[in-house]
Scaffold this motif. Structure first.
Motif, PDB file in Angstrom:
ATOM      1  N   VAL A  45       0.854  -1.203   0.000  1.00 54.75           N
ATOM      2  CA  VAL A  45       0.000   0.000   0.000  1.00 54.75           C
ATOM      3  C   VAL A  45       0.884   1.245   0.000  1.00 54.75           C
ATOM      4  N   LEU A  46       1.942   1.183   0.801  1.00 55.03           N
ATOM      5  CA  LEU A  46       2.870   2.327   0.901  1.00 55.03           C
ATOM      6  C   LEU A  46       3.493   2.644  -0.456  1.00 55.03           C
ATOM      7  N   ILE A  47       3.992   1.598  -1.114  1.00 56.22           N
ATOM      8  CA  ILE A  47       4.692   1.808  -2.390  1.00 56.22           C
ATOM      9  C   ILE A  47       3.703   2.298  -3.468  1.00 56.22           C
ATOM     10  N   LYS A  48       2.456   1.809  -3.398  1.00 54.35           N
ATOM     11  CA  LYS A  48       1.460   2.249  -4.386  1.00 54.35           C
ATOM     12  C   LYS A  48       0.990   3.678  -4.115  1.00 54.35           C
ATOM     13  N   CYS A  49       1.070   4.094  -2.848  1.00 56.10           N
ATOM     14  CA  CYS A  49       0.771   5.504  -2.537  1.00 56.10           C
ATOM     15  C   CYS A  49       1.847   6.398  -3.161  1.00 56.10           C
ATOM     16  N   ILE A  50       3.097   5.932  -3.085  1.00 55.88           N
ATOM     17  CA  ILE A  50       4.210   6.752  -3.591  1.00 55.88           C
ATOM     18  C   ILE A  50       4.066   6.993  -5.100  1.00 55.88           C
ATOM     19  N   ILE A  51       3.636   5.950  -5.825  1.00 58.45           N
ATOM     20  CA  ILE A  51       3.536   6.085  -7.289  1.00 58.45           C
ATOM     21  C   ILE A  51       2.169   6.650  -7.716  1.00 58.45           C
ATOM     22  N   GLY A  52       1.295   6.888  -6.743  1.00 60.58           N
ATOM     23  CA  GLY A  52       0.007   7.505  -7.057  1.00 60.58           C
ATOM     24  C   GLY A  52      -1.071   6.539  -7.504  1.00 60.58           C
ATOM     25  N   LEU A  53      -0.873   5.243  -7.237  1.00 62.53           N
ATOM     26  CA  LEU A  53      -1.910   4.268  -7.602  1.00 62.53           C
ATOM     27  C   LEU A  53      -2.975   4.173  -6.504  1.00 62.53           C
ATOM     28  N   ILE A  54      -2.582   4.509  -5.284  1.00 56.86           N
ATOM     29  CA  ILE A  54      -3.525   4.545  -4.161  1.00 56.86           C
ATOM     30  C   ILE A  54      -3.407   5.926  -3.524  1.00 56.86           C
ATOM     31  N   ARG A  55      -4.561   6.495  -3.188  1.00 57.72           N
ATOM     32  CA  ARG A  55      -4.558   7.833  -2.580  1.00 57.72           C
ATOM     33  C   ARG A  55      -4.565   7.714  -1.056  1.00 57.72           C
ATOM     34  N   PRO A  56      -3.592   8.312  -0.391  1.00 58.80           N
ATOM     35  CA  PRO A  56      -3.607   8.229   1.080  1.00 58.80           C
ATOM     36  C   PRO A  56      -4.738   9.077   1.664  1.00 58.80           C
ATOM     37  N   ASP A  57      -5.126   8.759   2.899  1.00 54.53           N
ATOM     38  CA  ASP A  57      -6.204   9.528   3.538  1.00 54.53           C
ATOM     39  C   ASP A  57      -5.692  10.885   4.021  1.00 54.53           C
ATOM     40  N   GLY A  59      -1.747  13.165   5.277  1.00 49.17           N
ATOM     41  CA  GLY A  59      -0.293  13.183   5.352  1.00 49.17           C
ATOM     42  C   GLY A  59       0.323  13.788   4.105  1.00 49.17           C
ATOM     43  N   LYS A  60       1.616  14.026   4.195  1.00 47.01           N
ATOM     44  CA  LYS A  60       2.342  14.641   3.085  1.00 47.01           C
ATOM     45  C   LYS A  60       3.164  13.577   2.377  1.00 47.01           C
ATOM     46  N   LEU A  61       3.125  13.573   1.031  1.00 47.12           N
ATOM     47  CA  LEU A  61       3.872  12.580   0.274  1.00 47.12           C
ATOM     48  C   LEU A  61       4.531  13.293  -0.913  1.00 47.12           C
ATOM     49  N   LEU A  62       5.775  13.693  -0.736  1.00 49.46           N
ATOM     50  CA  LEU A  62       6.456  14.448  -1.783  1.00 49.46           C
ATOM     51  C   LEU A  62       7.430  13.561  -2.551  1.00 49.46           C
ATOM     52  N   VAL A  63       7.325  13.591  -3.879  1.00 51.16           N
ATOM     53  CA  VAL A  63       8.293  12.910  -4.738  1.00 51.16           C
ATOM     54  C   VAL A  63       8.906  13.994  -5.621  1.00 51.16           C
ATOM     55  N   PHE A  64      10.191  14.162  -5.558  1.00 51.94           N
ATOM     56  CA  PHE A  64      10.909  15.280  -6.214  1.00 51.94           C
ATOM     57  C   PHE A  64      10.256  16.616  -5.823  1.00 51.94           C
ATOM     58  N   GLY A  65       9.824  16.713  -4.597  1.00 51.82           N
ATOM     59  CA  GLY A  65       9.237  17.953  -4.090  1.00 51.82           C
ATOM     60  C   GLY A  65       7.794  18.186  -4.487  1.00 51.82           C
ATOM     61  N   LYS A  66       7.194  17.239  -5.244  1.00 46.34           N
ATOM     62  CA  LYS A  66       5.798  17.400  -5.681  1.00 46.34           C
ATOM     63  C   LYS A  66       4.883  16.538  -4.822  1.00 46.34           C
ATOM     64  N   ASP A  67       3.803  17.127  -4.344  1.00 45.74           N
ATOM     65  CA  ASP A  67       2.875  16.403  -3.482  1.00 45.74           C
ATOM     66  C   ASP A  67       1.994  15.482  -4.339  1.00 45.74           C
ATOM     67  N   VAL A  68       2.349  14.203  -4.392  1.00 44.43           N
ATOM     68  CA  VAL A  68       1.734  13.241  -5.320  1.00 44.43           C
ATOM     69  C   VAL A  68       0.200  13.201  -5.263  1.00 44.43           C
ATOM     70  N   PRO A  69      -0.418  13.121  -4.070  1.00 45.93           N
ATOM     71  CA  PRO A  69      -1.893  13.006  -4.062  1.00 45.93           C
ATOM     72  C   PRO A  69      -2.620  14.210  -4.666  1.00 45.93           C
ATOM     73  N   THR A  70      -1.950  15.362  -4.741  1.00 50.30           N
ATOM     74  CA  THR A  70      -2.644  16.556  -5.249  1.00 50.30           C
ATOM     75  C   THR A  70      -2.340  16.831  -6.725  1.00 50.30           C
ATOM     76  N   LEU A  71      -1.512  15.982  -7.346  1.00 49.15           N
ATOM     77  CA  LEU A  71      -1.096  16.270  -8.724  1.00 49.15           C
ATOM     78  C   LEU A  71      -2.197  15.956  -9.738  1.00 49.15           C
ATOM     79  N   SER A  72      -2.203  16.708 -10.848  1.00 48.28           N
ATOM     80  CA  SER A  72      -3.116  16.400 -11.948  1.00 48.28           C
ATOM     81  C   SER A  72      -2.540  15.183 -12.689  1.00 48.28           C
ATOM     82  N   HIS A  73      -3.339  14.606 -13.596  1.00 50.53           N
ATOM     83  CA  HIS A  73      -2.875  13.432 -14.359  1.00 50.53           C
ATOM     84  C   HIS A  73      -1.570  13.734 -15.092  1.00 50.53           C
ATOM     85  N   LYS A  74      -1.532  14.920 -15.693  1.00 51.34           N
ATOM     86  CA  LYS A  74      -0.363  15.298 -16.498  1.00 51.34           C
ATOM     87  C   LYS A  74       0.883  15.438 -15.614  1.00 51.34           C
ATOM     88  N   GLU A  75       0.695  16.090 -14.481  1.00 49.99           N
ATOM     89  CA  GLU A  75       1.832  16.277 -13.565  1.00 49.99           C
ATOM     90  C   GLU A  75       2.294  14.930 -13.000  1.00 49.99           C
TER      91      GLU A  75
END
Lengths: 242, 255
Positions: A45-57, A59-75
């Motif tokens: 679940v953790l690893i799928k949250c990191i890649i954006g396949l699962i949305r966390p409830d 918390g902050k999840l930054l990959v290269f400084g970008k907050d994955v759960p809030t990104l648009s499809h393109k981003e």
């Protein structure tokens, strides 16, 4: 060293099952981190949250400084082009040959490449895993170890900055598992990638890990090197290394 | 118990409606997966052709052989090509084609997508920067929608040829006479509604197969269940659509 993944107070529940509780962790550039935990502890679940396949409830999840759960499809696609993911089941496309499997991410993310350039990258990726002869084979014709290597080649073909491995040695015999672990280590050194590895295979951990995180009851219970954790007197940690 | 079952059916109908709405919102926006669409047309259309053609031929032959004695009894044997052509073109060929496709294509799509789902291939596609809904669902539903009408038209022609052979087993009808009678009888009102409804058959088969496969769970057992329920639901929908199509063409005076 720069942080490539930063996770703070991550929570994820499925119904009444609180899978991740206040999980925090940072992956630095060039670092190989293994998350060690029992089955069902929330590693996948953790690893799928990191890649954006699962949305966390929360918390902050930054990959290269970008907050994955809030990104648009393109981003998110842009972030994903810099992050490789090796699935536990390899996830090779059954309807495609090895060549087509390897070409698939290139055609999606590197549309500027011509046929010769794509072919060269495919051959380089297959060369890295020593399976050039399988180029026109279908996944069903490959052994478990070969499938894992091809999946690894596909993950590496975009030369990602981070590679996420979901139990890379599960289902393999100990010798093949060891070979895959060494390959992961070699390729991380060759391409200067950061690796985030989910595993419960101590052989793999021993070969690959710079740092280990113990995921127990959805939290980051402890972290350190293999040696440090091995010497721990905590009963929950000791059970993993006995 | 019965209330729970009804609630489950309604919930599934709602999910299918949402899935269909998502298809319309995603299928006609770039990026278009044209190569995959053509590949699916090949699999759904070309690969189903032998099965559809053989079935249609047999149906044409059997319907003609079965109808002949009754017409002979009423001294209306000469009406055989007319009667057979109307039955085949209006109803039998499109519905048989759709049912064959529901079995072959519906189960194929359900099982393929189901196994892709449980082996994480769909997740892998998403991670590779591909919208799996566009790549897997939109292409298959569109291919099914466009290929099944073509298969149905071919089935019409082949079943009529079967009818010609059937008419000549116990009787003697010349090639020219048979086809003259067929084309004299068939009106646009027979052909157009029957072709139009096959677009809906194709869409229903594609969308149900994709819905069942895409939402497959519970491992390999779930894959089998997806394939099975894709066939059952799409076959049922073929009959429901057929019933509605007949009612609508009747209301519009097309029959």
């Amino acid at each position: 060293m720069k942080a490539v993944i930063e996770i703070e107070h991550l929570n994820k529940t499925f119904g009444d099952n609180h899978v991740l509780r206040d999980f925090s962790f940072t992956l630095l550039e060039g670092e190989n981190v293994v998350v060690l935990g029992k089955s069902g502890s929330g590693k996948s679940v953790l690893i799928k949250c990191i890649i954006g396949l699962i949305r966390p409830d929360s918390g902050k999840l930054l990959v290269f400084g970008k907050d994955v759960p809030t990104l648009s499809h393109k981003e998110l696609d842009h972030v994903r082009s810099r992050v490789g993911f090796l699935f536990q089941s390899n996830a090779l496309y059954d309807s495609m040959t090895v060549r087509e499997n390897l070409e698939f991410p290139l055609r999606r993310h590197r549309s500027e490449l011509n046929k010769e350039q794509i072919n060269a990258l495919v051959m380089e990726a297959l060369g890295n895993v020593g399976l050039e002869h399988t180029i026109d084979m279908e996944p069903s014709e490959l052994s478990g170890g070969m499938k894992k290597r091809i999946a690894l080649a596909r993950t590496l073909i975009l030369k990602p900055d981070i590679i996420l491995y979901d139990e890379p040695t599960t289902g393999l015999d100990p010798i093949t598992g060891k070979e895959i672990s060494h390959l992961i280590r070699e390729l991380a050194l060759k391409y200067h990638t950061s690796s985030f590895i989910i595993s419960h295979d101590l052989n793999c951990v021993n070969i690959v890990a710079d740092k280990i995180i113990m995921l127990i009851d959805g939290t980051c219970y402890a972290s350190g090197t293999m040696e440090q954790l091995n010497q721990s007197t905590d009963s929950k940690i000791k059970t993993f290394f006995e | 118990m019965a209330f729970e079952a009804i609630k489950k059916v309604l919930a599934e109908a709602g999910d299918i409606a949402r899935f269909t709405a998502r298809f319309f919102s995603e299928a006609f926006r770039p990026r278009f997966e044209f190569t995959e669409f053509l590949r699916q047309c090949f699999f759904i259309g070309y690969k189903s052709l032998p099965l559809v053609a053989i079935t249609a031929f047999i149906m044409g032959l059997v319907i003609t052989i079965q109808s002949r004695p009754t017409l002979v009894e009423f001294g209306a044997e000469s009406w055989l090509p007319k009667m057979v052509s109307v039955s085949l073109v209006r109803e039998i060929a499109p519905v048989i084609t759709a049912l064959i496709c529901a079995g072959k294509i519906g189960s194929g799509i359900g099982a393929e997508l189901g196994s892709m789902k449980v082996t994480e291939q769909i997740d892998s596609m998403e991670v590779s920067g591909t919208n799996p809904f566009k790549y897997l669902i939109a292409t298959r539903v569109l291919a099914s929608t466009f290929m099944i009408p073509i298969l149905a038209v071919i089935a019409d022609a082949v079943s009529l040829y079967g009818g010609f052979l059937g008419a000549n087993i116990h009787g003697a009808v010349s090639w020219t006479l048979f086809w003259n009678q067929v084309f004299e009888t068939l009106q646009y009102g027979d052909i157009v509604p029957s072709i139009l409804k096959t677009y809906f058959f194709g869409f229903a088969i594609g969308i149900i197969g994709c819905y069942k496969g895409y939402n497959s769970n519970k491992g390999t057992e779930g894959v089998g269940r997806s394939a099975n329920s894709a066939v059952v639901i799409s076959s049922l929908l073929v009959f429901v659509i057929d019933l509605l199509a007949v009612q609508i063409s009747d209301l519009l005076n097309l029959t």
